[in-house]
Structure formats: structure tokens, C-alpha cells
Design a protein around this motif. Structure first.
Motif: not given
Ligand code: NAD
Length: 490
Positions: A423-437
Motif C-alpha cells: 500500500s505504501q509503495r503504490i501510494a508513493s508512486r501514484l501521481r495524485h494530490g490525495t491518495v487513500w489507503i
């Protein structure tokens, strides 16, 4: 005359007497007639804001007192919550329970900026010279044009008005021409709370008329805009001629990435919310579902089954779970968007048509799930801004990230997995201003909101949301002035 423009501390009507009918999109009933301002009215509002700002009547008030006005505004909104909520539902057709929730969020936003209004006292800088006092002070930007959309009319307005007031600016607010009523109520509350004459001004009307001077007039220092990307590009280009500060909160095409190891009950339930709350009229709607291949068939079958059961209705229909689109024109746009997808080869699993029977009185579009898409299709790439979700599948983490980032937008996205590292890997790679896990949709007044890429720039909410309305000034004080002899004569 409607007297619904608030200019220089006075309720007034459009100079040329033009008006506009506001109709509830849930049933087409007339809500009210309001003024339709022209450019001349907006010029008056800008002039009033300029005079008020240049007089220092608000910027010289201690920041804590400006904050106190916001706190009392929050209290007044809570006290008049039902009036505000009914006005919002009448203009937007959204369910009254949702409008009440919006009003709670709006009051919380005013509270937040009220509390942090005096948090920007500046900073002392070590100039490296004991004789020098160097400090950074923060000052208001000046006259702010605040332009807002129709989907969350007062919420988007609050995100701008509250920090603009906290920072000591003057402003001209132009809400969407379709949803003016809660802005009118807000200006009543600000007037009663004691906002000085000319500091806050309200113009109502179309973007091309009332709105046009806001991005071109030399007396406007900042344009803060929330709306569609096409309008955003136009305003940014207009603002370039006078080098205004610009903040843009634009659309999104927001990925909702579901891994096979997620809590699938929660993921499914939230995928419905992400796509269909407020009929998908949410800038951060999860309109692009990206599901791991191994679970996709079962997951999507169940999503379709539940989507078919969603109940549509007007603000006071207690059984309704979501409401109408904002207008007949907007419903036509959503219809064309789905039809383009079908023409490109996508498959409509459910929905794909207007509401029927009683719903024909309003502008309803039935929640729609679309699969068999490819990533180049317009239905996958464009912001549909309606109750429509597309489904794609992936087999690897890289593929999930690539699909999630495969958009001109970058507003928000979510990842669902019980693997914390993943979840952390994906959250840091998504180029979006807010990421929800393992969630979809929450935001906090104390956390920055805004877009990467063509979802815009600048941030609302959080300390940065206040900073947008401030200029940094460096004051360098030499306490021991001395001759430098740089240009000494021979
Ligand atoms: P829109 O761009 O059509 O209009 C937004 C506002 O701009 C309205 O008040 C409109 O009258 C005004 N406007 C239009 N032309 C103008 C001009 N030339 N000069 C000045 N003002 C002008 O958007 P909309 O259809 O009202 O709202 C939907 C869009 O808003 C969607 O794309 C959605 O994603 C976006 N949105 C973004 C966020 C966010 O936080 N990023 C939040 C809510 C909505």
C-alpha cells in the motif's frame, strides 16, 4: 428586483435588470429568480474590493480578530444549518441529508481557518551580521476573485472565502450561475458578523458575462478557481496578461485500485460510494476502477448487482440514495460520454440511460458500470462527471500504477490491499494530490487538497491553503548604516 448581488456592503440588483430563473434539477420546479450580473456589475464589485483593500480596513485588523469573525461565521452556519441545507438541496437537487453533512463540513472549515488565522506571524532570518534584523512577514495578496462550481457550491466557496478573510484580503465571489443560494446566505452571515463594507462582494451570473472581468481586470491580484479543466486553461491564459496569481482546482479521473488481498467487502462497498455518491458529481469520484485480474470477474459481477439496486430520488425522498444531475445540458453531456464509449467498443454492464417514470421530471442518469474498455478510450481518459465507472484489470503492481497514472489528471486515487508495504509503495508512486489507503473520499480541513498535473496547482485547506492568500515580504533592517565606498572616487 431580486436584490441578490452584494456589492460594497449593499444588496443590489443587476444594473441592466437582467435576471435568471433557478430550477431544482430534481423536478424542474422554480426555486427563485436571482440577478444576472453583467461585466459592469462585476467591475463595481472589483472597485469596491479594491477600495476596501487599499484602505487597510480589514488587513490592519489583528489576525486573531479576523479569525474570531470566522469562528462566529461557523457558529451562525450551524445555527442556520437547515436554511443553508435546504437552499443547497433546492439548487443542486442533492439529498437533504448530504446537504446537512456539507454544512457541517463548511462550519468546520470556517472554524479551522478561524483557529489558524494568526498562525502566520512570519519568521526571523539569521542574516549573518549582528547589525542586521532580517525577517519575513506575511501580508494579504489583495483583491481575490473566487470562482466556484455547482457540485459542492458552498463547500468549494468556503475553502476559498475562509482563508481569504483570515489572511486579510478583499474578495469578489462568483459562484456557479446554477447554484447561487447558499452564497447569498453566506454573505448575509458575513455581513451580520461585521465584515467591513467592500471586503466581501458577491456577483451572480454566467462565466462569460459576470465572470469574465475576474481574470482580466488589472485590479484583481489573485484568481482562485474551482471548476473544469477547459475553463481553468482559459482563466490562466486570461490572467497572464496582468500576471495575476492563479490557483486552479480542476477535474479528476481518479483511479480506485483494488488488489486481490484487500478486504473485499469493504473495497466493494466503497467502490460503490466512490463512483456513485452524489451521482458521481464529485471532482474526486472513483470513476476508474482498476481491479486485480484474479478477482475481477467476481468483484465486478457483484458491483453490477449492487449498482442496479441504487435508488434515485429528490432531496426529500427518504428512500433515495443518490440524486439527479445538475441540468438537462449536463445530462446530455453524460449521455454523449457513455455513447462515445459504446461507439469505441466498450460494454455497458448496467445503467447507460436516463431515469424513468417519476424520475423523468428531473435530470436523472442511472448509475452505470462499463467494462471491456481499453486505456485509450475517451470513456477511460475523460472526466465524465456523472454516475459512470469504467473497469480495467491488472496483474502486477507496476501495471496497477501505470494504469492509475495513465491520465492527464492527478487529483485523487485509492489503493486497497492488506499488505502494508504494498500500500505504501503504490501510494508513493501514484501521481495524485490525495491518495487513500483502504478508504475512498475523506478529506480534512487541516490537510492540503489539490491536484497534480492538469488537475491544477495551488492547494486548498491546511496551512498551505492559507498561504495561497498571503505574500511573503522580506524586511531587512540595517541597524548600523555605514558608508560602503563601492563607488569611491579615485
Ligand atoms: P465550470 O468550469 O463550467 O464552471 C466553474 C465556474 O467557473 C462557474 O462559476 C462558471 O460560471 C465559471 N466560469 C466559466 N467561464 C468563466 C469565465 N470565462 N470567467 C470566469 N468564470 C467563468 O465547472 P462546473 O461545470 O461548474 O463544475 C464542474 C467541474 O468542477 C468538474 O470538472 C469538477 O471536477 C470540477 N471540480 C473540481 C474540484 C476540485 O477540488 N479540484 C472540486 C469541485 C469541482
Amino acid at each position: 428586483m431580486p436584490n441578490t448581488l452584494y456589492i460594497d456592503g449593499v444588496w443590489t440588483s443587476a444594473r441592466d435588470g437582467q435576471t435568471r430563473e433557478i430550477r431544482c434539477p430534481a423536478d424542474g420546479e422554480l426555486v427563485a429568480v436571482v440577478d444576472e450580473a453583467t461585466e459592469a456589475d462585476t467591475h463595481d464589485a472589483i472597485a469596491a474590493a479594491r477600495r476596501a483593500f487599499d484602505s487597510g480596513v480589514w488587513s490592519s485588523v489583528p489576525a486573531a480578530e479576523r479569525g474570531a469573525l470566522l469562528l462566529s461565521t461557523a457558529t451562525a452556519i450551524r445555527e442556520r444549518k437547515e436554511d443553508f441545507a435546504r437552499a443547497e438541496s433546492a439548487d443542486t437537487g442533492k439529498r437533504i441529508v448530504e446537504s446537512r453533512m456539507d454544512m457541517d463540513d463548511i462550519a468546520n472549515c470556517f472554524d479551522y481557518f478561524g483557529r489558524i488565522a494568526d498562525s502566520q506571524a512570519g519568521r526571523v532570518v539569521d542574516a549573518g551580521d549582528p547589525a542586521v534584523r532580517s525577517r519575513i512577514v506575511y501580508e494579504p495578496v489583495g483583491v481575490c476573485a473566487l470562482i466556484t462550481p455547482w457540485n459542492y457550491p458552498l463547500l468549494q466557496t468556503a475553502w476559498k472565502v475562509a482563508p481569504a478573510i483570515a489572511a486579510g484580503n478583499s474578495f469578489v465571489l462568483k459562484p456557479s450561475e446554477l447554484t447561487p443560494h447558499t452564497s447569498i446566505l453566506l454573505m448575509e452571515v458575513l455581513h451580520e458578523a461585521g465584515l467591513p463594507t467592500g471586503v466581501g462582494n458577491l456577483v451572480l451570473g454566467a462565466g462569460a458575462g459576470a465572470g469574465a472581468p475576474l481574470s482580466t481586470h488589472p485590479d484583481v491580484d489573485l484568481v482562485s478557481f474551482t471548476g473544469g479543466v477547459v475553463t481553468g486553461r482559459l482563466l490562466m491564459a486570461n490572467a497572464a496578461a496582468t500576471v495575476k496569481k492563479v490557483a486552479l482546482e480542476l477535474g479528476g479521473k481518479n483511479p480506485n485500485v483494488i488488489f486481490a488481498d484487500a478486504d473485499l467487502d469493504a473495497a466493494l462497498d466503497n467502490a460503490l460510494n466512490a463512483a456513485f455518491i452524489h451521482s458521481g458529481l464529485v471532482c474526486s469520484a472513483g470513476s476508474r476502477l482498476i481491479v486485480e485480474e484474479s478477482i475481477a470477474e467476481e468483484f465486478v459481477d457483484e458491483l453490477v448487482r449492487r449498482t442496479e439496486k441504487i435508488r434515485l430520488g429528490g432531496p426529500y425522498d427518504e428512500r433515495a440514495q443518490t440524486g439527479p444531475l445538475i441540468s438537462a445540458e449536463h445530462r446530455d453531456k453524460v449521455t454523449a460520454y457513455v455513447e462515445a464509449g459504446i461507439a469505441e467498443g466498450a460494454r455497458v454492464r448496467c445503467g447507460g440511460h436516463w431515469g424513468e417514470g417519476d424520475l423523468e421530471r428531473g435530470f436523472y442518469y442511472v448509475p452505470t458500470v462499463i467494462d471491456q474498455v481499453t486505456r485509450d478510450m475517451s470513456v477511460v481518459q475523460d472526466e465524465g462527471f456523472g454516475p459512470v465507472v469504467t473497469v480495467e484489470t491488472f496483474t502486477t503492481e507496476d501495471e496497477a500504477v501505470n494504469l492509475g497514472n495513465d491520465t492527464i489528471y492527478g487529483l485523487a486515487g485509492a489503493v486497497w490491499t492488506q499488505d502494508a508495504g504494498k500500500s505504501q509503495r503504490i501510494a508513493s508512486r501514484l501521481r495524485h494530490g490525495t491518495v487513500w489507503i483502504n478508504d475512498f473520499g475523506p478529506y480534512l480541513p487541516q490537510a492540503e487538497w489539490g491536484g497534480f498535473k492538469q488537475s491544477g496547482f495551488g492547494r486548498e485547506l491546511g496551512p498551505t491553503g492559507l498561504g495561497e492568500y498571503l505574500e511573503a515580504k522580506h524586511i531587512y533592517h540595517n541597524t548600523e548604516p555605514a558608508v560602503t565606498d563601492w563607488f569611491a572616487e579615485d
